[in-house]
Design a protein around this motif. Structure first.
Motif, PDB file in Angstrom:
ATOM      1  N   VAL A 192       0.975  -1.114  -0.044  1.00  0.00           N
ATOM      2  CA  VAL A 192      -0.078   0.024  -0.136  1.00  0.00           C
ATOM      3  C   VAL A 192       0.996   1.164   0.211  1.00  0.00           C
ATOM      4  CG1 VAL A 192      -1.807  -1.122   1.240  1.00  0.00           C
ATOM      5  CG2 VAL A 192      -0.277   0.245   2.686  1.00  0.00           C
ATOM      6  N   LYS A 193       0.220   2.379  -0.279  1.00  0.00           N
ATOM      7  CA  LYS A 193       1.075   3.627  -0.308  1.00  0.00           C
ATOM      8  C   LYS A 193       0.420   5.018   0.329  1.00  0.00           C
ATOM      9  CE  LYS A 193       0.342   5.035  -4.979  1.00  0.00           C
ATOM     10  NZ  LYS A 193       1.056   5.710  -6.065  1.00  0.00           N
ATOM     11  N   ASP A 194       1.226   5.597   0.539  1.00  0.00           N
ATOM     12  CA  ASP A 194       0.694   7.233   1.022  1.00  0.00           C
ATOM     13  C   ASP A 194       1.554   8.065   0.274  1.00  0.00           C
ATOM     14  OD1 ASP A 194      -0.411   9.229   2.328  1.00  0.00           O
ATOM     15  OD2 ASP A 194      -0.119   8.376   4.454  1.00  0.00           O
ATOM     16  N   ILE A 198       5.032  -2.250   2.879  1.00  0.00           N
ATOM     17  CA  ILE A 198       4.792  -3.625   2.774  1.00  0.00           C
ATOM     18  C   ILE A 198       4.160  -4.083   4.057  1.00  0.00           C
ATOM     19  CG2 ILE A 198       5.898  -6.004   2.704  1.00  0.00           C
ATOM     20  CD1 ILE A 198       8.277  -4.216   1.274  1.00  0.00           C
ATOM     21  N   LEU A 199       2.961  -4.680   3.629  1.00  0.00           N
ATOM     22  CA  LEU A 199       2.269  -5.087   5.060  1.00  0.00           C
ATOM     23  C   LEU A 199       2.315  -6.533   5.028  1.00  0.00           C
ATOM     24  CD1 LEU A 199      -1.375  -3.276   4.677  1.00  0.00           C
ATOM     25  CD2 LEU A 199       0.875  -2.448   5.675  1.00  0.00           C
ATOM     26  N   ILE A 221      14.299  -9.619   2.507  1.00  0.00           N
ATOM     27  CA  ILE A 221      13.848  -9.945   1.014  1.00  0.00           C
ATOM     28  C   ILE A 221      13.055  -9.217   0.575  1.00  0.00           C
ATOM     29  CG2 ILE A 221      13.088 -11.679  -0.473  1.00  0.00           C
ATOM     30  CD1 ILE A 221      14.984 -13.580   1.173  1.00  0.00           C
ATOM     31  N   TYR A 222      11.856  -8.874   1.415  1.00  0.00           N
ATOM     32  CA  TYR A 222      10.781  -8.127   0.790  1.00  0.00           C
ATOM     33  C   TYR A 222      11.103  -6.709   0.586  1.00  0.00           C
ATOM     34  CZ  TYR A 222       7.583 -12.158   1.639  1.00  0.00           C
ATOM     35  OH  TYR A 222       7.113 -13.496   1.773  1.00  0.00           O
ATOM     36  N   LEU A 223      11.973  -6.301   1.512  1.00  0.00           N
ATOM     37  CA  LEU A 223      12.109  -4.681   1.382  1.00  0.00           C
ATOM     38  C   LEU A 223      13.218  -4.599   0.280  1.00  0.00           C
ATOM     39  CD1 LEU A 223      12.733  -3.763   5.161  1.00  0.00           C
ATOM     40  CD2 LEU A 223      11.190  -2.744   3.642  1.00  0.00           C
ATOM     41  N   MET A 226      10.088   6.461   0.264  1.00  0.00           N
ATOM     42  CA  MET A 226      10.358   5.813   1.581  1.00  0.00           C
ATOM     43  C   MET A 226       9.623   4.502   1.396  1.00  0.00           C
ATOM     44  SD  MET A 226      11.533   6.751   4.515  1.00  0.00           S
ATOM     45  CE  MET A 226      11.473   6.067   6.242  1.00  0.00           C
ATOM     46  N   LEU A 227      10.377   3.484   1.984  1.00  0.00           N
ATOM     47  CA  LEU A 227       9.759   2.051   1.957  1.00  0.00           C
ATOM     48  C   LEU A 227       9.843   1.635   3.462  1.00  0.00           C
ATOM     49  CD1 LEU A 227       8.763  -0.212   0.467  1.00  0.00           C
ATOM     50  CD2 LEU A 227      11.033  -0.967   0.081  1.00  0.00           C
ATOM     51  N   THR A 228       8.686   1.312   3.945  1.00  0.00           N
ATOM     52  CA  THR A 228       8.768   0.555   5.210  1.00  0.00           C
ATOM     53  C   THR A 228       7.958  -0.931   5.215  1.00  0.00           C
ATOM     54  OG1 THR A 228       8.241   2.875   6.056  1.00  0.00           O
ATOM     55  CG2 THR A 228       7.723   1.210   7.608  1.00  0.00           C
TER      56      THR A 228
END
Ligand code: SF4
Length: 209
Positions: A107-109, A115-116, A135-137, A149-151
């Motif tokens: 999802v994103k903002d 990544i949920l 791995i997912y990041l 930005m990625l969380t």
């Protein structure tokens, strides 16, 4: 084999022999499924819901306990963000290896992507260095060209809390080195040694000598 999933790396860390049974010999052993059933149902429901499908009939099939968990997830702040994809297969190349897996949801903002990962049981003990997190990041970072930005967010449905991990430049390098080293260890392993610390709960212990 040069393509690794978080489960493969985790299995090898637990016991190289177990990795050998599961991923080299491809021996399937029945496992008790009960603890996983609730998680599977919630994941399937979340996927349909995020895709915009009508889930009203499916919701009626949930037990009281499942419905409670489902309502927690539906009202989670990250679940309200803009949907990008769900049950999403992503991979990335780390030197001469590929690593990847299936994200629960992305999802994103704005240009901040999340990544949920929903957990009906416990979240990992060391979430920053869990294979799935790393791995997912790395895979999402390679794929998302407009990402600022990625969380990674573990949605802990057992305790109704969120655990967030931001991908920083330092982590990116650390993660890539760590994953590469883990893959390299598997490649080098010839005898797939037993690690007998984990035998008690291992599904292969009846055939392992
Ligand atoms: S029974 Fe023990 S040694 Fe054998 S595969 Fe399982 S964990 Fe490894």
């Amino acid at each position: 084999m040069n393509n690794f999933s978080p489960n493969m790396l985790k299995t090898f860390k637990e016991c190289p022999k177990k990795y050998y049974y599961k991923y080299v010999q491809k021996i399937s052993v029945p496992q008790k499924s009960t603890p996983f059933e609730k998680g599977k149902k919630i994941h399937a429901l979340a996927n349909y819901y995020l895709r915009g499908d009508d889930i009203s009939k499916l919701e009626k099939t949930l037990t009281k306990d499942e419905l409670y968990i489902w309502e927690l997830l539906k009202s989670n702040e990250y679940f309200q963000k803009t949907y990008v994809n769900s049950e999403y297969n992503l991979s990335c190349k780390i030197k001469d290896f590929w690593a990847g897996g299936r994200l629960d949801a992305l999802v994103k903002d704005g240009n901040h992507y999340y990544i949920l990962d929903y957990k009906t049981g416990s979240i990992p003990k060391n979430p920053e260095f869990d294979y799935q997190t790393m791995i997912y990041l790395l895979a999402a970072d390679k794929f998302l060209t407009d990402c600022e930005m990625l969380t990674f967010v573990y949605i802990d449905l057992k305790n109704n809390t969120n655990y967030k991990i931001d991908l920083t430049d330092e982590r990116k390098k650390q993660y890539a080195d760590f994953i590469w080293q883990s893959c390299e260890n598997i490649k080098k392993e010839i005898n797939f040694m037993q690690n007998q610390q984990n035998c008690k709960y291992c599904e292969y212990n009846k055939l392992c000598c």
